[in-house]
Design an enzyme around this catalytic site. Sequence first.
Site, short mmCIF file in Angstrom:
data_model
loop_
_atom_site.label_atom_id
_atom_site.label_comp_id
_atom_site.label_asym_id
_atom_site.label_seq_id
_atom_site.Cartn_x
_atom_site.Cartn_y
_atom_site.Cartn_z
N CYS A 1 13.68 10.62 6.51
CA CYS A 1 13.72 10.13 7.89
C CYS A 1 15.13 10.17 8.46
O CYS A 1 15.32 10.33 9.65
CB CYS A 1 13.15 8.72 7.98
SG CYS A 1 13.81 7.64 6.72
N GLY B 1 7.69 4.63 7.91
CA GLY B 1 6.84 5.78 8.18
C GLY B 1 7.10 6.33 9.56
O GLY B 1 8.21 6.20 10.08
N SER B 2 6.07 6.89 10.16
CA SER B 2 6.27 7.58 11.44
C SER B 2 6.41 6.59 12.59
O SER B 2 5.92 5.46 12.53
CB SER B 2 5.09 8.50 11.71
OG SER B 2 3.96 7.73 12.06
N THR B 3 7.09 7.04 13.63
CA THR B 3 7.26 6.21 14.82
C THR B 3 5.91 5.94 15.49
O THR B 3 5.68 4.86 16.02
CB THR B 3 8.25 6.87 15.78
OG1 THR B 3 9.55 6.87 15.15
CG2 THR B 3 8.37 6.11 17.09
N VAL B 4 5.01 6.91 15.41
CA VAL B 4 3.68 6.72 16.02
C VAL B 4 2.97 5.52 15.38
O VAL B 4 2.47 4.63 16.08
CB VAL B 4 2.83 8.00 15.82
CG1 VAL B 4 1.41 7.77 16.34
CG2 VAL B 4 3.47 9.17 16.54
N VAL B 5 2.96 5.48 14.06
CA VAL B 5 2.30 4.36 13.38
C VAL B 5 3.10 3.08 13.58
O VAL B 5 2.53 1.99 13.74
CB VAL B 5 2.12 4.68 11.88
CG1 VAL B 5 1.51 3.48 11.15
CG2 VAL B 5 1.23 5.90 11.70
N GLY B 6 4.43 3.20 13.63
CA GLY B 6 5.27 2.04 13.86
C GLY B 6 4.92 1.34 15.17
O GLY B 6 4.82 0.12 15.24
N LYS C 1 0.85 -1.19 0.00
CA LYS C 1 0.00 0.00 0.00
C LYS C 1 0.89 1.25 0.00
O LYS C 1 1.60 1.51 0.95
CB LYS C 1 -0.90 0.05 1.23
CG LYS C 1 -1.91 1.20 1.14
CD LYS C 1 -2.58 1.51 2.46
CE LYS C 1 -1.80 2.47 3.31
NZ LYS C 1 -1.68 3.82 2.76
N GLU D 1 11.00 15.15 15.35
CA GLU D 1 11.26 15.08 13.92
C GLU D 1 10.35 16.08 13.22
O GLU D 1 9.12 16.00 13.30
CB GLU D 1 10.98 13.67 13.41
CG GLU D 1 11.34 13.49 11.95
CD GLU D 1 11.15 12.06 11.47
OE1 GLU D 1 10.16 11.43 11.88
OE2 GLU D 1 12.00 11.58 10.70
N GLU E 1 10.91 0.82 9.73
CA GLU E 1 11.89 1.87 9.47
C GLU E 1 11.17 3.17 9.76
O GLU E 1 10.29 3.57 9.00
CB GLU E 1 12.39 1.76 8.02
CG GLU E 1 13.74 2.36 7.81
CD GLU E 1 13.64 3.82 7.46
OE1 GLU E 1 13.65 4.64 8.41
OE2 GLU E 1 13.52 4.14 6.29
#
Lengths: 286, 463
Positions: B241, B185-190, B133, B338, B207
Site C-alpha cells: 500500500c 485494505g482497499s480504500t473502497v472497503v475502508g 479475519k 493504486e 490503513e
Amino acid sequence: MSRLMIPKTYKLYLNGAFVRSESGRSYKVSDDNGIFVANVAMASRKDAREAVVAARVAFAGWSGASAYNRGQVLYRIAELMEGRREQFVEEVYRAEGGGKEAAASQVEGAIDTWVWYAGWADKYAQVAGNANPVSGPYFNLSVPEPTGVVATIAGRRPCLLSLVSLIAPALVSGNTVVAFPSQAHPLPALSLSEVLATSDVPKGVVNILSGSPAEIAPWLASHADVNALDLTGAEDLNWIELQMSAAETLKRIIPPETAAWAAWRSLDRILAFTEIKTIWHTKSVI
Amino acid sequence: MIACADEKDVDAAVAAARRAYETVWSKLSGTDRGKYLFRIARLIQERSRELAVAESLDNGKPIKESRDVDLPLVAAWFFYYAGWADKLDHAGLGLDPQPLGVTAQVIPWNFPLLMLAWKIAPALTAGNTVVLKPAESTSLTALLFAEIVQQADLPPGVINIITGGGDTGRLLVQHPDVNKVAFTGSTVVGREIARAVAGTQKKLTLELGGKGANIVFDDAPLDQAIEGIVNGIFFNQGHVCCAGSRLLVQEGIHDDVIERLKHRLSTLRLGDPLDKNTDIGAINSAKQLARIEALSSAGEAEGAVRWSVPCRLPPKGYWFPPTLFTGVSTHHAIAREEIFGPVLSVLTFRTPEEAIAKANNTPYGLSAGIWSDKGSRILAVADKLRAGVIWANTFNRFDPASPFGGYKESGYGREGGRHGLLAYLQPRTWTGDGPVGQRGTVKMSSVKPVKPVERSRKAARKA
C-alpha cells in the site's frame, strides 16, 4: 431626550471579510424572551463552499507559521476579547438568559480557553511526537501536523464557549476552520469574528457562517476538500447521516457524544485533528 | 478448502472474545499479558522457517522476502509490544489507561502474517481481546498462528481467527458487541467500514490505499536511488500500500535514471517464489492480475510509453513482468489509481515546488520518498509532503518502533510504535480534582459528566 441607539448588522465572516450571504437570505434572531434582536445572514451552500476554498488557501500560511507565532496570535484573540468583555457578556446574556453572572462566567471561560490553547501551540508537538529507536542506521522521528480544513458544528449552549472550545484547539496545530455557531444564538460568535479580524489571524483561517447547519452541514460533510468534521455540537442534527457522508472521503470525525477526550479543554482535542508524520533518514555507516 | 465463517461463527467468536475479555484478559496484570506476548514472539522465531515457506506458498511472494523481511518483523512486532504491556502508564494517555474491549480486525493478503502481527500485538498488550479475519486468499499462516497461540497456552477466546470472504468481514465489523474495528485494505472497503461504524461507539482505525511519490532530485546518490526505486515499487510484486508507485524525477537526470532503471530491472529474477534466488514472485490472484493488466492497458491507451522487462514468464500461475511507464501525466489513470502491482509510473519535475505539488496531487497520503544529498532540502520537502511516512534516501523500511499510517484518504490512526498503541487504549476517566489535570483536561462547570466508551457499553448490555 435619550439617544437613539444604532443596531449592528451581523454578517458572515468569510475569508477575512464581513459579507452578507450571496443568497441574500437572512433570518431573525431573538433574545431569551423572544424579542427581536437582529436579522443575521443565513449562509448558503455556496457561501460554505467559498469558505472551504478560503480555508484551504489559508492553510499553507497558517500551518507554515511558526508555532510561537500561532501561539501569540491565539493569545492576541484573548487580549481583544478581554477588551470587549462587557459586550460579550451582554450578548451572551441576551441570547441565553440565565443571569449576568453565568454569562460573565461563560465569557471568561472562553477568554481563558484561548489563553490555555495559545500556550499549547509550541508544546503539543513535544508531547505528541517522539524519536523512534528503529533497528538500523536510520534517524527516525514522528511529529504531529495539522489535518487540514476542519468543519465545525458548535453546540447551542453555551453558545460562545462551545464555539471557542471547538475552534481554538483546531487552530493550535495550524488547521483552518469553517464553523457554524449556534443557529439560535449566533450573535456572540459573529462578534467574535470581529475580534478574529483584528487579532492578526490571517484571512480565511477562521470562517464563521451563521445559518442552518441542518441545511449546510451535509454539503460540508461530503465536501472532498474538507479533511475533518467536528460534530461535537451536532446533537440536534442527523449526525449519523453526516458521519456516513463524511466516510466517503474518510474525514476525521469527533462525534457528538461527549467521550472522555472531548472535554472542553484538552490536549486530545488538539490531537484529534492532527496527523502523525514519521520521517526516516539514512545515517551513513562510519 | 478453508472454512467460511457465517453469522453463527462470527457470533460465537465475538462471544468468546467478550467472555475472555471480561473474565480473564482485562483482569490479568500487564506483566502477565506481556509474558504471553513474549512467548508468542519466541514461538514465531522458532517456527519462522515453516511460516516463511507457508507464506510464500500461499501468497506467492519470494521466499527471500518472507524469510528475511516478513518473519523477522512479525517476531519483532510481538517483542516490541510485549514490553509495553506493563508500561501503559507511559503511553501518553495518563495513568491507568483502559483497553477498549473486543476488537474486530480484518487484514489484507499482501503481508498476511505481518499484518496479523501489526493488529494483534498492540491490541493484546493493551488488554483487548481479538477476533481476526485474514484475507480470503491468504489464510494459511493465520491458521498456523492459531496453533502458536495454543502452544503459548493463551487463555481460550483471547485470540479468535475466523476465515472467510467479504461477507464474513462485514458480519464481524458490524457485530454490535465489537468495541473497536481495525482494518487494512482497499480504500473502497475502508469507506464502507467507516459508514458501517457511523453512529456506533466503535473506535476505528483504517490503513488504506496509497499512490506514493518517490522524488529523485538531480543531486541524489543515484546508485542508492536506483536500488531504492526498485525496492520501492517491485518489493513484494508491488503489492504494497505504501509502494513508491509514482516516480518523480528531476528533468535533467530523467534519461539517465530511466536507462539505469531498465538495466537494473533486467537483472531481476522472476519466477518460483520458493527459489531463494527469486526477486519477483507471483501475483497473488487472477483478480489482481486482471486489475494490473487493465490499468497497464489504460496507461498505454492514454499515451504513456510502456516498457516491460523482456523476461520469460512461467507458463503456469499469475505473473506480471516489472514494468515502467514514461511520459506519464498527472491526469493519467496510472498516475492516480493504486495499481497494487509491479508497475512504476514516471513523471518529471523542474523545481522542488513542482515536485511537492505533484506529490501531493492525490487523495491518498500514505508514503513518499525523497532522494537528495542536501539535508536541508530533504527536511524542507519532508515538511511539505502530506503523507504519513516519509523515507529520505531509503524506501519501504518498517520497524515495530516506527508509526505507520496515512493522511487524507489513506486512512486514519497509526500502527507501530507508541502511537500504534494509542489506537487500542482509551484514557481512564478521572473525576474530582484528582489526576484530571495530568492529562491536560480542565474541569469546568459546563462540562457534562462523561463515561468511557467501553463502560457505557457494558451498562447498556446490562440494561
